[in-house]
Write a protein that holds these residues in place. Structure first.
Motif, short mmCIF file in Angstrom:
data_model
loop_
_atom_site.label_atom_id
_atom_site.label_comp_id
_atom_site.label_asym_id
_atom_site.label_seq_id
_atom_site.Cartn_x
_atom_site.Cartn_y
_atom_site.Cartn_z
N PRO A 78 -4.87 -8.88 4.49
CA PRO A 78 -3.61 -8.32 5.00
C PRO A 78 -2.68 -7.55 4.03
O PRO A 78 -2.83 -7.56 3.12
CB PRO A 78 -2.81 -9.76 5.29
CG PRO A 78 -4.03 -10.88 5.15
CD PRO A 78 -4.96 -10.15 4.39
N VAL A 79 -2.05 -6.43 4.69
CA VAL A 79 -1.20 -5.50 3.91
C VAL A 79 0.15 -5.78 3.68
O VAL A 79 0.70 -6.05 4.77
CB VAL A 79 -1.40 -4.00 4.91
CG1 VAL A 79 -0.66 -3.12 3.81
CG2 VAL A 79 -3.00 -3.55 4.85
N THR A 80 0.41 -6.12 2.67
CA THR A 80 1.60 -6.64 2.02
C THR A 80 2.22 -5.55 1.22
O THR A 80 1.68 -4.75 0.53
CB THR A 80 1.82 -8.06 1.79
OG1 THR A 80 0.98 -7.96 0.31
CG2 THR A 80 1.16 -8.98 2.67
N ASP A 81 3.50 -5.86 0.84
CA ASP A 81 4.08 -4.99 -0.43
C ASP A 81 3.24 -5.10 -1.49
O ASP A 81 2.92 -4.22 -2.22
CB ASP A 81 5.51 -5.31 -0.54
CG ASP A 81 6.53 -4.88 0.78
OD1 ASP A 81 5.93 -3.91 1.49
OD2 ASP A 81 7.55 -5.27 0.88
N ALA A 82 2.99 -6.19 -1.93
CA ALA A 82 2.31 -6.58 -3.11
C ALA A 82 0.82 -6.07 -2.99
O ALA A 82 0.50 -5.32 -4.08
CB ALA A 82 2.18 -7.80 -3.41
N THR A 83 0.30 -6.13 -2.07
CA THR A 83 -1.28 -5.68 -1.91
C THR A 83 -1.29 -4.01 -1.83
O THR A 83 -2.13 -3.41 -2.56
CB THR A 83 -1.98 -6.30 -0.58
OG1 THR A 83 -1.02 -5.89 0.44
CG2 THR A 83 -2.23 -7.73 -0.83
N TRP A 108 -2.99 -1.68 -4.78
CA TRP A 108 -4.03 -0.78 -4.33
C TRP A 108 -3.58 0.64 -4.67
O TRP A 108 -4.24 1.67 -5.22
CB TRP A 108 -4.05 -0.75 -2.77
CG TRP A 108 -4.86 0.53 -2.19
CD1 TRP A 108 -6.14 0.46 -2.06
CD2 TRP A 108 -4.31 1.66 -1.92
NE1 TRP A 108 -6.73 1.93 -1.70
CE2 TRP A 108 -5.61 2.69 -1.27
CE3 TRP A 108 -3.15 2.46 -1.72
CZ2 TRP A 108 -5.26 3.81 -1.05
CZ3 TRP A 108 -3.10 3.49 -1.04
CH2 TRP A 108 -4.15 4.31 -0.83
N TRP A 109 -2.10 1.08 -4.47
CA TRP A 109 -1.83 2.34 -4.94
C TRP A 109 -1.76 2.60 -6.33
O TRP A 109 -2.16 3.60 -6.82
CB TRP A 109 -0.16 2.50 -4.55
CG TRP A 109 0.42 3.84 -4.65
CD1 TRP A 109 1.35 4.16 -5.69
CD2 TRP A 109 -0.03 5.17 -4.04
NE1 TRP A 109 1.29 5.24 -5.81
CE2 TRP A 109 0.83 6.11 -4.92
CE3 TRP A 109 -0.83 5.36 -3.09
CZ2 TRP A 109 0.46 7.44 -4.50
CZ3 TRP A 109 -0.94 6.86 -3.05
CH2 TRP A 109 -0.08 7.72 -3.63
N SER A 110 -1.68 1.76 -7.27
CA SER A 110 -1.67 1.78 -8.57
C SER A 110 -3.25 1.96 -9.06
O SER A 110 -3.40 2.98 -9.81
CB SER A 110 -1.05 0.38 -9.29
OG SER A 110 -1.34 0.47 -10.65
#
Length: 296
Positions: A184-189, A193-195
């Motif tokens: 699931p894509v959340t703000d945290a995940t 990933w972006w980092s």
């Protein structure tokens, strides 16, 4: 009821008629629709005699279709026993049908309900289910206990195989499950990933810069070495002095300026001998005479 509901119900009726053929019946052609489907454990292709012999239990599923079915309402289900079932069997089978309808809420469910009922009939296609005598009940209980025992044994074997799976197989299974389910894509995940992605891109850029700098350095060193290296002409001129033009030109100029550098005895050329008086033919004649054969 909307026209969309009616159209969807009519389409479902057409599909059921195509699947069950003569076993499907429309009892009420107007709203609310009433459909009936004859269900048997073994489909004999319409042969009545063979169907009667092969099937010991037969029912007919009757469905009353509400106006807002399937989006907002469930069908009202009834069962008609045609052969071989008791009232207790009817209650059990009706409960299975209603559970299947609830599981398919919001979508056309009659076909799924028919399949659930037919599966039960196939598992219980035996004579005497409608016999209410004590002996028949005991036989049915014994058979049910045997069926449950076989099912429990099957579940045990399945659980045993699952426990015997190696750690690697369990990890692979977990990976497959994660792939199927997805993350699931959340703000945290997304932030994580972006980092990681940004760090990876930065590493790639640094590696490319380092490679470019090293390539530039190698090119500069190569150019400097080529400039310092003497040419082939220079190397040859150093080894063979005759090809040193500067030295040759200096020597020629020095000889031109020094008159005593080359002394010529002119008296050697004062004697004018007449070379025409020399007899070159006499020697040739003597050679010819020597070649002639002597007289014997």
């Amino acid at each position: 009821m909307t026209d969309e509901h009616r159209e969807e119900q009519e389409m479902e009726a057409e599909a059921l008629a195509a699947i069950f053929d003569a076993a499907f019946e429309i009892r009420a052609p107007d709203q609310p629709f009433v459909w009936a489907v004859k269900l048997v454990p073994v489909d004999c292709g319409g042969d009545a005699d063979e169907e009667e012999e092969a099937n010991h239990v037969i029912v007919k599923l009757v469905a009353t279709i509400p106006h807002t079915y399937p989006e907002d309402a469930l069908p009202k289900l009834e069962l008609e026993i045609l052969k071989g079932l008791s009232e207790d069997n009817k209650k059990e089978l009706l409960g299975i049908a209603k559970e299947e309808a609830e599981a398919n809420a919001g979508m056309p469910a009659i076909f799924a309900v028919c399949e659930a009922v037919r599966t039960w009939l196939a598992d219980n296609n035996v004579k005497g289910l409608d016999d209410a005598s004590m002996h028949a009940q005991m036989m049915r209980k014994a058979k049910e206990a045997e069926r449950q025992k076989a099912q429990a044994a099957l579940q045990f074997e399945s659980q045993k195989k699952k426990e015997e799976m190696s750690q690697a197989e369990q990890e692979e299974l977990a990976v497959r499950k994660r792939r199927e389910e997805g993350t699931p894509v959340t703000d945290a995940t997304f932030a994580e990933w972006w980092s990681n992605y940004s760090a990876e891109i930065e590493q790639i850029k640094e590696a490319e810069k380092a490679a470019a700098a090293e390539d530039t350095k190698d090119k500069k060193n190569t150019t400097a070495a080529e400039e310092e290296r003497p040419t082939g002409f220079e190397i040859f001129s150093e080894k063979a002095g005759t090809f040193n033009l500067e030295k040759l030109e200096a020597a020629a100029e020095e000889m031109a300026n020094d008159e005593s550098a080359l002394e010529v005895d002119e008296e050697l050329f004062d004697d004018d001998e007449d070379l025409d008086d020399l007899d070159f033919d006499s020697s040739e004649e003597e050679e010819e005479d020597s070649d002639e054969e002597p007289d014997i």
